[in-house]
Motif scaffolding. Structure first.
Motif, PDB file in Angstrom:
ATOM      1  N   GLY A   9       3.576  29.991 -26.396  1.00 52.44           N
ATOM      2  CA  GLY A   9       3.941  31.182 -25.637  1.00 52.44           C
ATOM      3  C   GLY A   9       5.390  31.609 -25.837  1.00 52.44           C
ATOM      4  O   GLY A   9       6.003  31.360 -26.888  1.00 52.44           O
ATOM      5  N   PRO A  10       6.001  32.227 -24.812  1.00 49.74           N
ATOM      6  CA  PRO A  10       7.370  32.768 -24.917  1.00 49.74           C
ATOM      7  C   PRO A  10       8.431  31.703 -25.194  1.00 49.74           C
ATOM      8  O   PRO A  10       9.518  32.042 -25.672  1.00 49.74           O
ATOM      9  CB  PRO A  10       7.598  33.410 -23.541  1.00 49.74           C
ATOM     10  N   PRO A  35       4.292  25.844 -32.390  1.00 49.35           N
ATOM     11  CA  PRO A  35       3.514  25.098 -31.398  1.00 49.35           C
ATOM     12  C   PRO A  35       2.779  23.931 -32.058  1.00 49.35           C
ATOM     13  O   PRO A  35       2.177  24.083 -33.120  1.00 49.35           O
ATOM     14  CB  PRO A  35       2.521  26.145 -30.888  1.00 49.35           C
ATOM     15  N   LEU A  36       2.856  22.779 -31.455  1.00 50.63           N
ATOM     16  CA  LEU A  36       2.071  21.620 -31.886  1.00 50.63           C
ATOM     17  C   LEU A  36       1.594  20.928 -30.612  1.00 50.63           C
ATOM     18  O   LEU A  36       2.197  19.973 -30.134  1.00 50.63           O
ATOM     19  CB  LEU A  36       2.901  20.674 -32.756  1.00 50.63           C
ATOM     20  N   THR A  69      -0.126  19.514 -13.277  1.00 50.29           N
ATOM     21  CA  THR A  69       0.925  19.839 -14.237  1.00 50.29           C
ATOM     22  C   THR A  69       2.302  19.739 -13.591  1.00 50.29           C
ATOM     23  O   THR A  69       2.483  20.099 -12.428  1.00 50.29           O
ATOM     24  CB  THR A  69       0.705  21.269 -14.774  1.00 50.29           C
ATOM     25  N   ARG A  70       3.282  19.260 -14.358  1.00 49.91           N
ATOM     26  CA  ARG A  70       4.647  19.157 -13.849  1.00 49.91           C
ATOM     27  C   ARG A  70       5.236  20.545 -13.614  1.00 49.91           C
ATOM     28  O   ARG A  70       4.867  21.524 -14.280  1.00 49.91           O
ATOM     29  CB  ARG A  70       5.518  18.358 -14.818  1.00 49.91           C
ATOM     30  N   ALA A  71       6.174  20.623 -12.675  1.00 47.21           N
ATOM     31  CA  ALA A  71       6.713  21.910 -12.224  1.00 47.21           C
ATOM     32  C   ALA A  71       7.330  22.715 -13.370  1.00 47.21           C
ATOM     33  O   ALA A  71       7.088  23.925 -13.492  1.00 47.21           O
ATOM     34  CB  ALA A  71       7.739  21.682 -11.119  1.00 47.21           C
ATOM     35  N   ASP A  72       8.138  22.078 -14.205  1.00 43.39           N
ATOM     36  CA  ASP A  72       8.771  22.800 -15.310  1.00 43.39           C
ATOM     37  C   ASP A  72       7.729  23.362 -16.270  1.00 43.39           C
ATOM     38  O   ASP A  72       7.925  24.432 -16.856  1.00 43.39           O
ATOM     39  CB  ASP A  72       9.720  21.865 -16.074  1.00 43.39           C
ATOM     40  N   MET A  73       6.633  22.639 -16.437  1.00 40.98           N
ATOM     41  CA  MET A  73       5.591  23.077 -17.366  1.00 40.98           C
ATOM     42  C   MET A  73       4.761  24.214 -16.774  1.00 40.98           C
ATOM     43  O   MET A  73       4.254  25.070 -17.507  1.00 40.98           O
ATOM     44  CB  MET A  73       4.716  21.892 -17.761  1.00 40.98           C
ATOM     45  N   ILE A  74       4.624  24.237 -15.458  1.00 41.82           N
ATOM     46  CA  ILE A  74       3.950  25.365 -14.809  1.00 41.82           C
ATOM     47  C   ILE A  74       4.765  26.639 -15.014  1.00 41.82           C
ATOM     48  O   ILE A  74       4.222  27.704 -15.330  1.00 41.82           O
ATOM     49  CB  ILE A  74       3.755  25.079 -13.306  1.00 41.82           C
ATOM     50  N   VAL A  75       6.071  26.541 -14.851  1.00 38.40           N
ATOM     51  CA  VAL A  75       6.945  27.712 -15.027  1.00 38.40           C
ATOM     52  C   VAL A  75       6.883  28.224 -16.466  1.00 38.40           C
ATOM     53  O   VAL A  75       6.770  29.429 -16.717  1.00 38.40           O
ATOM     54  CB  VAL A  75       8.395  27.364 -14.635  1.00 38.40           C
ATOM     55  N   ALA A  76       6.939  27.307 -17.424  1.00 36.00           N
ATOM     56  CA  ALA A  76       6.926  27.697 -18.834  1.00 36.00           C
ATOM     57  C   ALA A  76       5.548  28.174 -19.276  1.00 36.00           C
ATOM     58  O   ALA A  76       5.416  29.082 -20.097  1.00 36.00           O
ATOM     59  CB  ALA A  76       7.376  26.536 -19.711  1.00 36.00           C
ATOM     60  N   GLY A  77       4.497  27.566 -18.711  1.00 32.73           N
ATOM     61  CA  GLY A  77       3.137  27.881 -19.130  1.00 32.73           C
ATOM     62  C   GLY A  77       2.833  27.350 -20.522  1.00 32.73           C
ATOM     63  O   GLY A  77       3.675  26.735 -21.175  1.00 32.73           O
TER      64      GLY A  77
END
Length: 360
Positions: free
Chosen positions: A145-146, A162-163, A255-263
């Motif tokens: 993603g972004p 992406p990997l 999912t961890r918080a930082d990963m939810i924000v990043a998607g």
């Protein structure tokens, strides 16, 4: 090609998802005809909890200190590609050594990209620095993603690709075992995941004492009050994961918080559970629908009520659909082919640049 990997761990899956990710990816990469050396820092917490013997698809070697890496200078210099992973102890110094010594393609494999970027913003990332990123030819990111544009534009990565994690479908498949739990969760304790686990598993367990739940993973504090119908398993080695998922009517993804924000950050546990045909209930984050189709391949949940409603459904078709998606898009063989293509493209780009420079 000859690939050298300096990763967090291949020998032990205790408290990390890196080992199973590397095992699946590198076994599939070796099956494509490549030669692999994996260098792992010998640290006591993994040395005392190893669950993996010397693999037959790569050479696994341990080093004690940064100075010991000098013993592998020739292998690193002569490799076609050298990849350093996230969370490697003294990873900045390791990366500097690799960038100074390697003559082939250099890459950073970030299995924790959102966590890494948050740490870089705070200025306290221990395994990579902003100055080091432009020196890696490729930044392999667990997150798509972004985030990929951010790595290239803000941190000047020459190529962010992406990997995603993947799964060894020979090790993770549906097993004919009795169902022991209505909802399972497999994951190491983390502060930022715990509130979601409370909401999506512990609250439903309290609401439905007639159902059976289980949480497997290390480092959970003794202060947590588990309902009587929640079983605890302190550590579950990878060899038992398929049986664990197959014994679950549903499993939960948190999912961890930082990963939810990043998607766009699917965890390896997501693919492993799906490969076993176990229907998944997941928290919601941007990009989830690019990995699995919502409702038909995975059930999104934002509340305990959503989870309870899902548990009252028959999930077999959802689990079967998710398994088909993994077999067609997220197997280790797919990921190894992507890795190979990225490395070949980087090598070709470097060769073209060298020719252009020599022609001047």
């Amino acid at each position: 090609m000859k690939l050298v990997v300096l990763g967090l761990s291949l020998s032990s899956s205790w408290g990390n998802g890196h080992a199973t990710t590397y095992r699946a990816l590198l076994a599939a990469f070796a099956a494509r005809g490549h030669e692999i050396l994996f260098l792992e820092r010998n640290v006591p917490w993994y040395a005392n909890a190893r669950d993996f013997d010397q693999p037959d698809y790569c050479q696994l070697a341990f080093y004690e200190t940064l100075d010991d890496l000098a013993e592998w200078r020739e292998a690193i210099a002569g490799a076609d590609a050298v990849m350093v992973g996230s969370y490697v102890p003294d990873g900045i110094a390791v990366g500097q050594f690799v960038q100074q010594v390697a003559r082939g393609t250099t890459a950073f494999y970030d299995i924790d990209t959102p966590v890494t970027l948050a740490a870089l913003e705070r200025g306290d990332c221990a395994y990579i620095s902003p100055e080091l990123i432009p020196g890696y030819d490729i930044y392999f990111s667990f997150t798509g993603g972004p985030t990929l544009s951010r790595l290239e534009q803000q941190y000047v990565s020459p190529a962010a690709r992406p990997l995603y994690c993947s799964v060894d479908v020979q090790s993770y498949m549906p097993l004919d075992v009795p169902k022991q739990w209505d909802l399972s969760y497999l994951g190491t304790y983390s502060d930022d995941r715990q509130p979601t686990l409370e909401r999506l598993l512990i609250e439903p367990a309290r609401a439905r004492p007639d159902l059976r739940f289980v949480v497997a993973g290390p480092q959970y504090p003794d202060t947590i009050e588990w309902p009587d119908n929640v079983e605890r398993i302190a550590h579950l080695p990878p060899a038992q994961h398929a049986a664990f998922y197959s014994a679950s009517r549903y499993t939960l993804n948190v999912t961890r918080a930082d990963m939810i924000v990043a998607g766009w950050s699917p965890s390896v546990r997501l693919f492993e559970a799906a490969a076993c045909g176990t229907p998944i209930i997941s928290d919601v984050w941007p990009g989830l629908d690019s990995v699995f189709e919502l409702e038909s391949e995975i059930l999104p949940a934002t509340s305990g009520e959503d989870v309870v409603a899902a548990l009252d459904r028959e999930g077999a078709r959802i689990g079967e659909a998710a398994r088909r998606r993994v077999l067609t898009a997220h197997s280790a063989e797919h990921r190894a082919a992507e890795l190979e293509a990225y490395l070949k493209a980087a090598h070709a780009s470097a060769a073209s640049a060298a020719l252009a420079q020599n022609a001047q």
